[in-house]
Design an enzyme around this catalytic site. Structure first.
Site, PDB file in Angstrom:
ATOM      1  N   SER A   8       0.861  -1.186   0.000  1.00 50.58           N
ATOM      2  CA  SER A   8       0.000   0.000   0.000  1.00 50.58           C
ATOM      3  C   SER A   8       0.892   1.229   0.000  1.00 50.58           C
ATOM      4  CB  SER A   8      -0.869   0.021   1.264  1.00 50.58           C
ATOM      5  OG  SER A   8      -1.522   1.276   1.387  1.00 50.58           O
TER       6      SER A   8
ATOM      7  N   TYR B 273      -1.367  -0.806  10.435  1.00 45.36           N
ATOM      8  CA  TYR B 273      -1.565  -1.354   9.079  1.00 45.36           C
ATOM      9  C   TYR B 273      -0.446  -0.877   8.147  1.00 45.36           C
ATOM     10  CZ  TYR B 273      -3.733  -1.345   4.381  1.00 45.36           C
ATOM     11  OH  TYR B 273      -3.989  -1.484   3.036  1.00 45.36           O
TER      12      TYR B 273
HETATM   13  P1  NAP Z   1     -11.469  -6.082   0.850  1.00 43.83           P
HETATM   14  O1  NAP Z   1     -12.369  -5.554  -0.228  1.00 43.83           O
HETATM   15  O2  NAP Z   1     -11.739  -5.770   2.272  1.00 43.83           O
HETATM   16  O3  NAP Z   1     -11.336  -7.670   0.648  1.00 43.83           O
HETATM   17  C1  NAP Z   1     -10.541  -8.371   1.532  1.00 43.83           C
HETATM   18  C2  NAP Z   1     -10.384  -9.786   1.030  1.00 43.83           C
HETATM   19  O4  NAP Z   1      -9.443 -10.462   1.892  1.00 43.83           O
HETATM   20  C3  NAP Z   1     -11.655 -10.589   1.093  1.00 43.83           C
HETATM   21  O5  NAP Z   1     -11.623 -11.503   0.010  1.00 43.83           O
HETATM   22  C4  NAP Z   1     -11.530 -11.325   2.429  1.00 43.83           C
HETATM   23  O6  NAP Z   1     -12.241 -12.566   2.477  1.00 43.83           O
HETATM   24  C5  NAP Z   1     -10.048 -11.611   2.456  1.00 43.83           C
HETATM   25  N1  NAP Z   1      -9.485 -11.828   3.789  1.00 43.83           N
HETATM   26  C6  NAP Z   1      -9.446 -10.975   4.836  1.00 43.83           C
HETATM   27  N2  NAP Z   1      -8.826 -11.547   5.880  1.00 43.83           N
HETATM   28  C7  NAP Z   1      -8.468 -12.793   5.491  1.00 43.83           C
HETATM   29  C8  NAP Z   1      -7.828 -13.878   6.125  1.00 43.83           C
HETATM   30  N3  NAP Z   1      -7.431 -13.800   7.392  1.00 43.83           N
HETATM   31  N4  NAP Z   1      -7.641 -15.009   5.419  1.00 43.83           N
HETATM   32  C9  NAP Z   1      -8.058 -15.121   4.128  1.00 43.83           C
HETATM   33  N5  NAP Z   1      -8.670 -14.116   3.478  1.00 43.83           N
HETATM   34  C10 NAP Z   1      -8.881 -12.974   4.150  1.00 43.83           C
HETATM   35  O7  NAP Z   1      -9.962  -5.596   0.594  1.00 43.83           O
HETATM   36  P2  NAP Z   1      -9.257  -4.824  -0.624  1.00 43.83           P
HETATM   37  O8  NAP Z   1      -9.466  -3.370  -0.436  1.00 43.83           O
HETATM   38  O9  NAP Z   1      -9.558  -5.467  -1.913  1.00 43.83           O
HETATM   39  O10 NAP Z   1      -7.730  -5.084  -0.226  1.00 43.83           O
HETATM   40  C11 NAP Z   1      -6.936  -6.090  -0.804  1.00 43.83           C
HETATM   41  C12 NAP Z   1      -5.490  -5.777  -0.481  1.00 43.83           C
HETATM   42  O11 NAP Z   1      -5.180  -4.484  -1.007  1.00 43.83           O
HETATM   43  C13 NAP Z   1      -5.185  -5.691   1.012  1.00 43.83           C
HETATM   44  O12 NAP Z   1      -3.906  -6.261   1.270  1.00 43.83           O
HETATM   45  C14 NAP Z   1      -5.158  -4.209   1.290  1.00 43.83           C
HETATM   46  O13 NAP Z   1      -4.357  -3.892   2.392  1.00 43.83           O
HETATM   47  C15 NAP Z   1      -4.579  -3.693  -0.003  1.00 43.83           C
HETATM   48  N6  NAP Z   1      -4.847  -2.276  -0.272  1.00 43.83           N
HETATM   49  C16 NAP Z   1      -6.131  -1.830  -0.463  1.00 43.83           C
HETATM   50  C17 NAP Z   1      -6.333  -0.476  -0.706  1.00 43.83           C
HETATM   51  C18 NAP Z   1      -7.708   0.109  -0.929  1.00 43.83           C
HETATM   52  O14 NAP Z   1      -7.841   1.350  -0.996  1.00 43.83           O
HETATM   53  N7  NAP Z   1      -8.748  -0.696  -1.047  1.00 43.83           N
HETATM   54  C19 NAP Z   1      -5.243   0.401  -0.745  1.00 43.83           C
HETATM   55  C20 NAP Z   1      -3.973  -0.097  -0.546  1.00 43.83           C
HETATM   56  C21 NAP Z   1      -3.786  -1.438  -0.314  1.00 43.83           C
HETATM   57  P3  NAP Z   1     -13.821 -12.624   2.913  1.00 43.83           P
HETATM   58  O15 NAP Z   1     -14.604 -12.190   1.713  1.00 43.83           O
HETATM   59  O16 NAP Z   1     -14.048 -14.051   3.262  1.00 43.83           O
HETATM   60  O17 NAP Z   1     -13.986 -11.693   4.062  1.00 43.83           O
END
Ligand code: NAP
Length: 249
Positions: A144, A158
């Protein structure tokens, strides 16, 4: 030609789901890992199958080592030898200052975001490394821009976990570079997904977007495209490096 097999942690929603769709389109058999949300994971798998792709949904909590071992064994059996890993699953919790954090929360954040990514990388390297007779492969870690900005007042824990992921990317890349494995990372900025609701602010991207150089938030698919490029042969001489997908932030 050997089939390309990808494991995407957290592939049921957000950036992981977009990556699953694009990987299927590019010919990968897809292991869609998730933790709780069966419905979302099954919907991703169904959509891929309808379009003629191969995918399986695999429940595993990446905060639990035994679950990770089972995840990779399931992929071995159901899809074949993994050739690509996307360490995408990540969590954050309610926005708060460091002065209000406790050890239980820090352990949850670090166990899922750091230990989970390390152990998934371990399982992938064991299977991919030419040193063990594997076919080689590629790993992309989802970091991130918080790793360099720090997420002050929101979630420094985080951000620090993502800093650890950046360092792991550099170190592991060098460790396995001569064994047919490339390791890179993407650093997304403000992307429209469910994760912001977990921090207590579902509309966070819209709140900050006017202050971003491009004046808009990003879409999960825009991150997925960078991930798929890093995994592809187009990136064959690229390892230990980062692509920021953050609209210039
Ligand atoms: P999200 O929409 O909250 O989705 C999270 C995903 O991770 C879901 O599929 C969830 O499964 C799964 N998950 C969470 N905890 C888990 C665990 N302990 N074991 C297995 N699966 C798990 O997240 P996102 O925004 O797409 O983020 C994805 C990645 O991008 C993360 O690493 C996040 O830090 C990074 N990121 C996101 C942003 C942003 O703005 N969105 C920015 C920078 C970085 P369930 O569906 O079963 O809950």
């Amino acid at each position: 030609m050997m089939e390309k097999v990808i494991v995407i942690t957290g592939g049921s929603r957000g950036i992981g789901a977009a990556t699953a769709y694009l990987a299927a389109e590019r010919g990968y058999a897809v292991g869609v890992n998730y933790r709780h949300n069966h419905g979302a994971a099954n919907a991703v798998v169904e959509k891929i199958r309808q379009q003629g792709g191969r995918a399986v949904a695999i429940a595993a909590d990446i905060a639990i080592e035994a679950d990770i071992i089972t995840l990779f064994e399931t992929v071995d059996k159901q899809l074949g030898t993994v050739t690509a890993l996307v360490n995408n699953a990540g969590i954050l919790e309610a926005q708060m200052r460091v002065e209000n954090l406790n050890a239980a929360r820090l352990n949850r954040i670090f166990t899922t975001n750091i230990t989970g990514a390390f152990l998934c990388a371990r399982e992938a390297v064991k299977r991919m490394s030419t040193k063990h007779g594997g076919p080689g492969g590629a790993i992309v870690n989802v970091s991130s821009i918080a790793a360099r900005l720090g997420a002050a007042g929101e979630y420094v824990d985080y951000a620090a976990a993502k800093g650890a992921i950046d360092t792991m990317t550099v170190g592991l890349a060098k460790e396995v570079a001569a064994e047919g494995i490339r390791v890179n990372a993407v650093r997304p900025g403000f992307i429209y997904t469910d994760i912001h609701a977990d921090g207590g602010e579902p509309n966070r991207v819209d709140r900050v977007k006017k202050g971003l150089p491009m004046k808009r938030g990003g879409e999960a698919m825009e991150v997925a495209k960078a991930i798929l490029w890093l995994l592809s042969d187009e990136a064959s001489y690229t390892t230990g490096t980062f692509i920021e997908v953050a609209g210039g932030r």
